[in-house]
Write an enzyme that holds these catalytic residues in place. Structure first.
Site, PDB file in Angstrom:
ATOM      1  N   ARG A  94      72.556 -53.594  -6.929  1.00 55.65           N
ATOM      2  CA  ARG A  94      73.359 -53.368  -8.125  1.00 55.65           C
ATOM      3  C   ARG A  94      72.608 -52.666  -9.247  1.00 55.65           C
ATOM      4  O   ARG A  94      73.102 -51.683  -9.824  1.00 55.65           O
ATOM      5  CB  ARG A  94      73.891 -54.698  -8.699  1.00 55.65           C
ATOM      6  CG  ARG A  94      75.170 -55.172  -8.072  1.00 55.65           C
ATOM      7  CD  ARG A  94      75.142 -56.657  -7.987  1.00 55.65           C
ATOM      8  NE  ARG A  94      74.106 -57.021  -7.063  1.00 55.65           N
ATOM      9  CZ  ARG A  94      74.293 -57.080  -5.724  1.00 55.65           C
ATOM     10  NH1 ARG A  94      75.462 -56.853  -5.223  1.00 55.65           N
ATOM     11  NH2 ARG A  94      73.298 -57.381  -4.918  1.00 55.65           N
ATOM     12  N   THR A  95      71.443 -53.177  -9.602  1.00 54.61           N
ATOM     13  CA  THR A  95      70.769 -52.635 -10.792  1.00 54.61           C
ATOM     14  C   THR A  95      70.400 -51.171 -10.555  1.00 54.61           C
ATOM     15  O   THR A  95      70.709 -50.299 -11.376  1.00 54.61           O
ATOM     16  CB  THR A  95      69.532 -53.481 -11.134  1.00 54.61           C
ATOM     17  OG1 THR A  95      69.930 -54.850 -11.166  1.00 54.61           O
ATOM     18  CG2 THR A  95      68.956 -53.088 -12.479  1.00 54.61           C
ATOM     19  N   LYS A 148      48.517 -46.134  -3.166  1.00 53.65           N
ATOM     20  CA  LYS A 148      47.126 -45.639  -3.139  1.00 53.65           C
ATOM     21  C   LYS A 148      46.295 -46.299  -4.229  1.00 53.65           C
ATOM     22  O   LYS A 148      45.137 -45.946  -4.428  1.00 53.65           O
ATOM     23  CB  LYS A 148      47.113 -44.120  -3.360  1.00 53.65           C
ATOM     24  CG  LYS A 148      47.922 -43.330  -2.358  1.00 53.65           C
ATOM     25  CD  LYS A 148      47.907 -41.851  -2.762  1.00 53.65           C
ATOM     26  CE  LYS A 148      49.079 -41.108  -2.146  1.00 53.65           C
ATOM     27  NZ  LYS A 148      49.342 -39.846  -2.860  1.00 53.65           N
ATOM     28  N   ARG A 164      62.048 -51.820 -12.209  1.00 51.77           N
ATOM     29  CA  ARG A 164      62.082 -53.188 -11.670  1.00 51.77           C
ATOM     30  C   ARG A 164      60.739 -53.439 -11.004  1.00 51.77           C
ATOM     31  O   ARG A 164      60.250 -52.579 -10.255  1.00 51.77           O
ATOM     32  CB  ARG A 164      63.210 -53.387 -10.668  1.00 51.77           C
ATOM     33  CG  ARG A 164      63.046 -54.721  -9.933  1.00 51.77           C
ATOM     34  CD  ARG A 164      64.240 -55.117  -9.141  1.00 51.77           C
ATOM     35  NE  ARG A 164      65.339 -55.493 -10.017  1.00 51.77           N
ATOM     36  CZ  ARG A 164      66.471 -56.030  -9.573  1.00 51.77           C
ATOM     37  NH1 ARG A 164      66.637 -56.237  -8.275  1.00 51.77           N
ATOM     38  NH2 ARG A 164      67.437 -56.350 -10.403  1.00 51.77           N
ATOM     39  N   HIS A 220      65.865 -60.121 -17.347  1.00 47.39           N
ATOM     40  CA  HIS A 220      66.716 -59.083 -16.751  1.00 47.39           C
ATOM     41  C   HIS A 220      67.748 -58.693 -17.815  1.00 47.39           C
ATOM     42  O   HIS A 220      68.926 -59.035 -17.721  1.00 47.39           O
ATOM     43  CB  HIS A 220      67.397 -59.649 -15.501  1.00 47.39           C
ATOM     44  CG  HIS A 220      68.008 -58.622 -14.585  1.00 47.39           C
ATOM     45  ND1 HIS A 220      68.253 -57.313 -14.965  1.00 47.39           N
ATOM     46  CD2 HIS A 220      68.440 -58.724 -13.299  1.00 47.39           C
ATOM     47  CE1 HIS A 220      68.815 -56.666 -13.948  1.00 47.39           C
ATOM     48  NE2 HIS A 220      68.927 -57.491 -12.930  1.00 47.39           N
TER      49      HIS A 220
HETATM   50  N1   CP Z   1      72.154 -58.600 -10.185  1.00 52.09           N
HETATM   51  C1   CP Z   1      71.123 -57.898  -9.667  1.00 52.09           C
HETATM   52  O1   CP Z   1      70.084 -57.709 -10.311  1.00 52.09           O
HETATM   53  O2   CP Z   1      71.337 -57.423  -8.405  1.00 52.09           O
HETATM   54  P1   CP Z   1      70.327 -56.495  -7.587  1.00 52.09           P
HETATM   55  O3   CP Z   1      69.105 -57.345  -7.272  1.00 52.09           O
HETATM   56  O4   CP Z   1      71.065 -56.071  -6.378  1.00 52.09           O
HETATM   57  O5   CP Z   1      69.931 -55.358  -8.478  1.00 52.09           O
END
Ligand code: CP
Length: 311
Positions: A55-56, A84, A105, A133
């Site tokens: 999703r993110t 590396k 991320r 998040h």
């Molecule tokens: N909600 C969420 O962060 O989903 P993903 O891990 O798929 O990005």
């Protein structure tokens, strides 16, 4: 008030007024998507995912593409020069000249914050370890605002992995900044919300928090039910994960006692904690929530890049 050039690492980086400006723009985008289809023409998003995501990553990429911009990046750190031994500081110094904005991320808590110190472009935290998040929080708040009409005076239950769940940490901290909210924390003893997060909540003197291991005893008095996955990847040993993974499973039977207008939310991915039969329930909004993630990220990037002038 301007968000141009800012980083979003922790939800506390934005004032509530700044959150409001993101939601108002997201709502404009939802109403008329065509009006925004070219506002990021010439802009590039760097999508740097050192940890898996559906999703993110894809909603950020979709958001930039829907605004006429372009995307570069990686979804597996092993195909980048990190493998590396390159540091995130060096990576982001270089990417600052390849892109106009970046989402990161990372499994290590604090990595996006470190990147922001070396970046000349806005950095957005797409989730760092068990820490924060913030764009999931924007997504969650837009969902609550849309379906409930308000972000205050609500009883919000968080269920599942409250210890490692970064979506919970970001959302509860942010909701505590709005008045008269009440929190019900449902988890196994080992996965309780960390004390340091409890003590960091706003409105400490007036905030009401109930902690329980028993979902059935509290389900009748909840406005928002925020279910989370027990996260295998955060456990140190498999046996503990296996013992705890099915601690809570929301099904039709349990929902019989819930309010008729209780929202059922989940940041997704789901494993086993919400039965598929619940998907048919009008109160289940988790797929709509995932869709809102695109619009809220469009709004966020447009404001950080300064391409939308009427906020
Ligand atoms: N909600 C969420 O962060 O989903 P993903 O891990 O798929 O990005």
């Amino acid at each position: 008030m301007s968000l141009v050039g800012k980083h979003l690492i922790d939800p506390g980086d934005f004032t509530l007024t700044e959150f409001d400006s993101v939601f108002q723009l997201a709502e404009k985008i939802i109403e008329n998507k065509e009006d925004f289809s070219e506002i990021c023409k010439g802009k590039i998003l760097a999508s740097l995912f050192y940890e898996p995501s559906t999703r993110t990553r894809l909603s950020f990429e979709s958001a930039m593409l829907r605004m006429g911009g372009k995307v570069l990046g990686f979804s597996d750190a092993n195909v980048s020069s990190t493998s590396k031994g390159e540091s995130i500081a060096d990576t982001i110094r270089v990417i600052s000249s390849y892109a106009d904005i970046a989402v990161i991320r990372h499994p290590k808590e604090g990595a996006p914050k470190l990147a922001s110190k070396y970046s000349s472009i806005p950095i957005i935290n797409g989730g760092d370890g068990g820490h924060q998040h913030p764009t999931q929080t924007l997504t969650d708040l837009l969902t609550i605002r849309t379906f409930k009409g308000s972000l205050q005076g609500i009883s919000v239950a968080f269920c599942g992995d409250l210890k490692f769940g970064r979506t919970v940490h970001s959302l509860i901290k942010t909701l505590s900044r709005y008045p008269y909210n009440r929190f019900i924390l449902i988890s196994p003893r080992e996965l309780r919300l960390p004390e340091h997060i409890k003590y960091s909540l706003d409105n400490q003197k007036t905030i009401e928090i109930i902690e329980t291991e028993d979902l059935e005893s509290v389900i009748d008095n909840i406005d928002i039910f925020y279910m989370t996955r027990i996260q295998k990847e955060r456990f140190f040993n498999e046996a503990d994960y296996v013992r705890l993974k099915d601690s809570y499973i929301l099904n039709k039977e349990k929902l019989k006692c819930a309010k008729k207008d209780m929202l059922i939310m989940h940041p997704l991915p789901r494993v086993n904690e919400i039965s598929y039969e619940v998907d048919e329930d009008d109160r289940a909004v988790y797929f709509k929530q995932a869709e809102f993630g695109v619009y809220v990220r469009m709004a966020l990037m447009a404001l950080l890049l300064g391409v939308y002038k009427n906020a």
